[in-house]
Design a protein around this motif. Structure first.
Motif, PDB file in Angstrom:
ATOM      1  N   PHE A 131      75.983  40.118  80.776  1.00  0.00           N
ATOM      2  CA  PHE A 131      75.117  39.763  81.900  1.00  0.00           C
ATOM      3  C   PHE A 131      75.409  38.341  82.353  1.00  0.00           C
ATOM      4  O   PHE A 131      75.554  38.075  83.555  1.00  0.00           O
ATOM      5  N   LEU A 132      75.514  37.408  81.409  1.00  0.00           N
ATOM      6  CA  LEU A 132      75.804  36.014  81.748  1.00  0.00           C
ATOM      7  C   LEU A 132      77.186  35.876  82.392  1.00  0.00           C
ATOM      8  O   LEU A 132      77.364  35.118  83.347  1.00  0.00           O
ATOM      9  N   LYS A 133      78.160  36.624  81.889  1.00  0.00           N
ATOM     10  CA  LYS A 133      79.499  36.602  82.484  1.00  0.00           C
ATOM     11  C   LYS A 133      79.469  37.141  83.913  1.00  0.00           C
ATOM     12  O   LYS A 133      80.152  36.627  84.800  1.00  0.00           O
ATOM     13  N   MET A 134      78.670  38.189  84.138  1.00  0.00           N
ATOM     14  CA  MET A 134      78.549  38.765  85.478  1.00  0.00           C
ATOM     15  C   MET A 134      77.940  37.747  86.437  1.00  0.00           C
ATOM     16  O   MET A 134      78.395  37.602  87.576  1.00  0.00           O
ATOM     17  N   LEU A 135      76.911  37.024  85.995  1.00  0.00           N
ATOM     18  CA  LEU A 135      76.308  36.012  86.856  1.00  0.00           C
ATOM     19  C   LEU A 135      77.334  34.968  87.263  1.00  0.00           C
ATOM     20  O   LEU A 135      77.369  34.526  88.411  1.00  0.00           O
ATOM     21  N   LYS A 136      78.180  34.602  86.309  1.00  0.00           N
ATOM     22  CA  LYS A 136      79.195  33.590  86.594  1.00  0.00           C
ATOM     23  C   LYS A 136      80.294  34.133  87.509  1.00  0.00           C
ATOM     24  O   LYS A 136      80.683  33.489  88.482  1.00  0.00           O
ATOM     25  N   SER A 137      80.770  35.337  87.234  1.00  0.00           N
ATOM     26  CA  SER A 137      81.887  35.870  88.018  1.00  0.00           C
ATOM     27  C   SER A 137      81.464  36.373  89.399  1.00  0.00           C
ATOM     28  O   SER A 137      82.166  36.157  90.380  1.00  0.00           O
TER      29      SER A 137
END
Length: 148
Positions: A131-137
Motif C-alpha cells: 500500500f505504501l509503495k502504491m502511494l509512492k508510485s
C-alpha cells in the motif's frame, strides 16, 4: 532523517505537547487540551511558507493541520494515541483530495502523520508495505509516521 524545516515543526510540537498534554481528566478536558496543543503548535510554526488549516477543496470543509508549501509536506496531528488508524486514513484521503485540485508542481509529496508513540507503533503494524509503495508510485506521496 528529517530536514531542518521538518525537525523544527516536529520539535516545536513535542514541546507544546509536553506542556499541555493531560494524563488525567474527563473527555471534555482532553478535548480542550488537544485543541490547545494543535492551535499553539500551528501558531508557533506558521510563517509565509508554512500555513495551517489548509482547505482541501471548495466542495467540503476538510482542512489539513499544517502545510509547508516549500517542501510540499502536510503535517497531521492526532494528539491521543488512541484509534490512530482511523485518523490516519482520514488524513491520507484529505491529502490525496487536496492534490487532485492542485497543479502538478503544487501537489503535496509527503504526509507526516504525528501521534503518541503507542498509536504510531500500532499504526506501523497495520500499514501494508505494498500500500505504501502504491502511494509512492501512483500518487508520488511518501508517508512518514512520527511519535511524540
Amino acid at each position: 532523517m528529517y530536514s531542518v524545516p521538518e525537525l523544527m515543526i516536529i520539535e516545536t510540537l513535542r514541546a507544546v505537547h509536553l506542556k499541555h498534554r493531560l494524563h488525567e481528566g474527563d473527555v471534555s478536558a482532553h478535548t480542550k487540551s488537544a485543541q490547545t496543543i494543535t492551535k499553539e503548535w500551528q501558531a508557533a510554526v506558521c510563517n509565509e511558507s508554512v500555513v495551517s488549516e489548509v482547505r482541501v477543496s471548495k466542495a467540503n470543509n476538510e482542512r489539513i493541520d499544517v502545510v509547508d508549501l516549500d517542501t510540499k509536506t502536510a503535517y497531521e496531528l492526532k494528539v491521543s494515541g488512541k484509534n490512530t488508524h482511523h485518523e490516519f486514513y482520514k488524513d491520507l484521503v484529505k491529502v490525496l483530495t487536496y492534490n487532485e485540485y492542485q497543479a502538478p508542481a503544487q501537489r503535496l509529496t509527503k504526509l507526516v502523520f504525528i501521534s503518541e508513540e503507542a498509536g504510531i507503533r500500532s499504526l506501523q503494524a497495520r500499514l501494508d508495505v505494498l500500500f505504501l509503495k502504491m502511494l509512492k508510485s501512483k500518487h508520488s506521496l511518501h508517508i512518514e509516521l512520527v511519535g511524540i
